[in-house]
Design a protein around this motif. Sequence first.
Motif, PDB file in Angstrom:
ATOM      1  N   ILE A  84      26.405 -17.229 -31.823  1.00  0.00           N
ATOM      2  CA  ILE A  84      26.118 -15.775 -31.520  1.00  0.00           C
ATOM      3  C   ILE A  84      27.515 -15.316 -31.365  1.00  0.00           C
ATOM      4  O   ILE A  84      28.384 -15.880 -30.782  1.00  0.00           O
ATOM      5  N   ASP A  85      27.564 -14.271 -32.294  1.00  0.00           N
ATOM      6  CA  ASP A  85      28.912 -13.473 -32.211  1.00  0.00           C
ATOM      7  C   ASP A  85      29.000 -12.617 -30.864  1.00  0.00           C
ATOM      8  O   ASP A  85      30.014 -12.335 -30.253  1.00  0.00           O
ATOM      9  N   LEU A  86      27.709 -11.892 -30.706  1.00  0.00           N
ATOM     10  CA  LEU A  86      27.826 -10.748 -29.479  1.00  0.00           C
ATOM     11  C   LEU A  86      26.589 -10.834 -29.069  1.00  0.00           C
ATOM     12  O   LEU A  86      25.466 -10.869 -29.416  1.00  0.00           O
ATOM     13  N   VAL A  87      26.559 -10.951 -27.547  1.00  0.00           N
ATOM     14  CA  VAL A  87      25.499 -10.716 -26.812  1.00  0.00           C
ATOM     15  C   VAL A  87      25.548  -9.517 -25.963  1.00  0.00           C
ATOM     16  O   VAL A  87      26.940  -9.223 -25.489  1.00  0.00           O
ATOM     17  N   ILE A  88      24.550  -8.692 -25.731  1.00  0.00           N
ATOM     18  CA  ILE A  88      24.835  -7.630 -25.182  1.00  0.00           C
ATOM     19  C   ILE A  88      23.312  -7.772 -24.029  1.00  0.00           C
ATOM     20  O   ILE A  88      22.422  -8.348 -24.383  1.00  0.00           O
ATOM     21  N   THR A 138      18.756  -9.747 -32.905  1.00  0.00           N
ATOM     22  CA  THR A 138      17.625 -10.462 -32.299  1.00  0.00           C
ATOM     23  C   THR A 138      17.474 -10.080 -30.971  1.00  0.00           C
ATOM     24  O   THR A 138      18.556  -9.549 -30.326  1.00  0.00           O
ATOM     25  N   LEU A 139      16.211  -9.646 -30.820  1.00  0.00           N
ATOM     26  CA  LEU A 139      15.782  -8.842 -29.392  1.00  0.00           C
ATOM     27  C   LEU A 139      14.720 -10.100 -28.377  1.00  0.00           C
ATOM     28  O   LEU A 139      14.230 -10.608 -29.138  1.00  0.00           O
ATOM     29  N   THR A 140      15.376 -10.265 -27.500  1.00  0.00           N
ATOM     30  CA  THR A 140      14.490 -10.968 -26.589  1.00  0.00           C
ATOM     31  C   THR A 140      13.818 -10.618 -25.385  1.00  0.00           C
ATOM     32  O   THR A 140      14.731  -9.479 -24.905  1.00  0.00           O
ATOM     33  N   ASP A 141      12.867 -11.002 -25.105  1.00  0.00           N
ATOM     34  CA  ASP A 141      12.278 -10.200 -23.735  1.00  0.00           C
ATOM     35  C   ASP A 141      11.051 -11.509 -23.261  1.00  0.00           C
ATOM     36  O   ASP A 141      10.532 -11.981 -24.287  1.00  0.00           O
ATOM     37  N   VAL A 142      10.909 -11.119 -22.009  1.00  0.00           N
ATOM     38  CA  VAL A 142       9.577 -11.977 -21.546  1.00  0.00           C
ATOM     39  C   VAL A 142       8.611 -11.312 -21.501  1.00  0.00           C
ATOM     40  O   VAL A 142       7.325 -11.729 -21.394  1.00  0.00           O
ATOM     41  N   VAL A 197      22.686 -10.625 -30.157  1.00  0.00           N
ATOM     42  CA  VAL A 197      21.468 -10.813 -29.479  1.00  0.00           C
ATOM     43  C   VAL A 197      21.344  -9.823 -28.301  1.00  0.00           C
ATOM     44  O   VAL A 197      22.300  -9.888 -27.461  1.00  0.00           O
ATOM     45  N   ASP A 198      20.402  -9.165 -28.127  1.00  0.00           N
ATOM     46  CA  ASP A 198      20.052  -8.190 -27.043  1.00  0.00           C
ATOM     47  C   ASP A 198      19.086  -8.864 -26.224  1.00  0.00           C
ATOM     48  O   ASP A 198      17.933  -9.212 -26.233  1.00  0.00           O
ATOM     49  N   VAL A 199      19.663  -9.303 -25.091  1.00  0.00           N
ATOM     50  CA  VAL A 199      18.941 -10.321 -24.020  1.00  0.00           C
ATOM     51  C   VAL A 199      18.121  -9.157 -23.059  1.00  0.00           C
ATOM     52  O   VAL A 199      18.647  -8.295 -22.425  1.00  0.00           O
ATOM     53  N   GLY A 200      16.784  -9.506 -23.055  1.00  0.00           N
ATOM     54  CA  GLY A 200      16.048  -8.642 -22.115  1.00  0.00           C
ATOM     55  C   GLY A 200      16.061  -7.446 -22.422  1.00  0.00           C
ATOM     56  O   GLY A 200      16.199  -6.358 -22.018  1.00  0.00           O
ATOM     57  N   ALA A 201      15.631  -7.141 -23.939  1.00  0.00           N
ATOM     58  CA  ALA A 201      15.771  -6.086 -24.585  1.00  0.00           C
ATOM     59  C   ALA A 201      14.990  -4.632 -24.304  1.00  0.00           C
ATOM     60  O   ALA A 201      15.372  -3.581 -24.688  1.00  0.00           O
TER      61      ALA A 201
END
Length: 315
Positions: free
Chosen positions: A200-204, A162-166, A139-143
């Motif tokens: 989630i295995d990995l958050v970046i 998974t890519l997240t962003d506002v 999961v790439d937070v604020g991608a």
Amino acid sequence: MDTPPHLPPADAALLDLLAALRREEYAFTTITPASHARIISRKPEATSLRDIFGWSLPFRESALAPHLLHLLHTAGALEEDGPLRRSTLRVSSLDGLLFLHSAFPTVGADAVFFGPDTYRYAALIRAELPRLGRVRRIVDVGAGSGAGGIVAARLAPGARLTLTDVNPEALRLARVNAAFAGVAAELLEGPGLDPVAGEIDLVIANPPYLVDAEARAYRDGGGMHGARLSLDWALDAARRLRPGGHMILYTGVAMLDGRDPLREALESALPALSCTLAYRELDPDIFGEELDNAPYRDADRIAAVAAVLTKNERP
């Protein structure tokens, strides 16, 4: 290039634009806004693809091949600048790929940023991810442009991305960038990890980390001289990671009288969340021009840092 069936015509035009630029062997390295402004002051008008899509210079229609002009128009990425035209998007090179992001200057509330931080972020992912063992979900937070997640996915074949962003515009460009890279990605709109379900295995993450008077989402990191969002995302990830999971965090921190407030906060909070921390400075002095601004009058410097969190196998 085959166009994914889910892309609307405007986004398909952007995908075709990237493919056309690749055929032209286009390449561009994006630098800091302050340095960018110095470079473009030397040249009032574009005469090359790098001027148009890298330096964001205005251009005459005759300076751009008709098929590229048509793609920009179809994508809604062409604006008037007096008698000239200007692309509202930039294209930068990273790891042999091309990435769409916002044109210079990135002043809009929905701007999608890409720059030296992106290159350092990608380098950190390349250095750390191979050490982490098998990764099933990233999961790439604020991608933003999606660059970090795309780099990570290419290093972990078979992992779900998974890519997240506002910012809906960021997710739009990330979708196109991922399609161009041949990477399948789930795109979720919302803050931090809020829209993400499951283990989630990995958050970046490469969070915004500056104090921005206009509170623009791509730039403003909140309190702690801009480090608050980095801390919040790290602690949220620590709660959400499966046992044995990891977070790779790239961010910037204002150093105060020789102290690193983000490191201190992480070292204090993570043991209670069953996480260990590996932390180091990557660059001791970035965005030095910010030190002239009031929020940083008590700061020694702003440093780029890396934090790797590991969730213990047993609580």
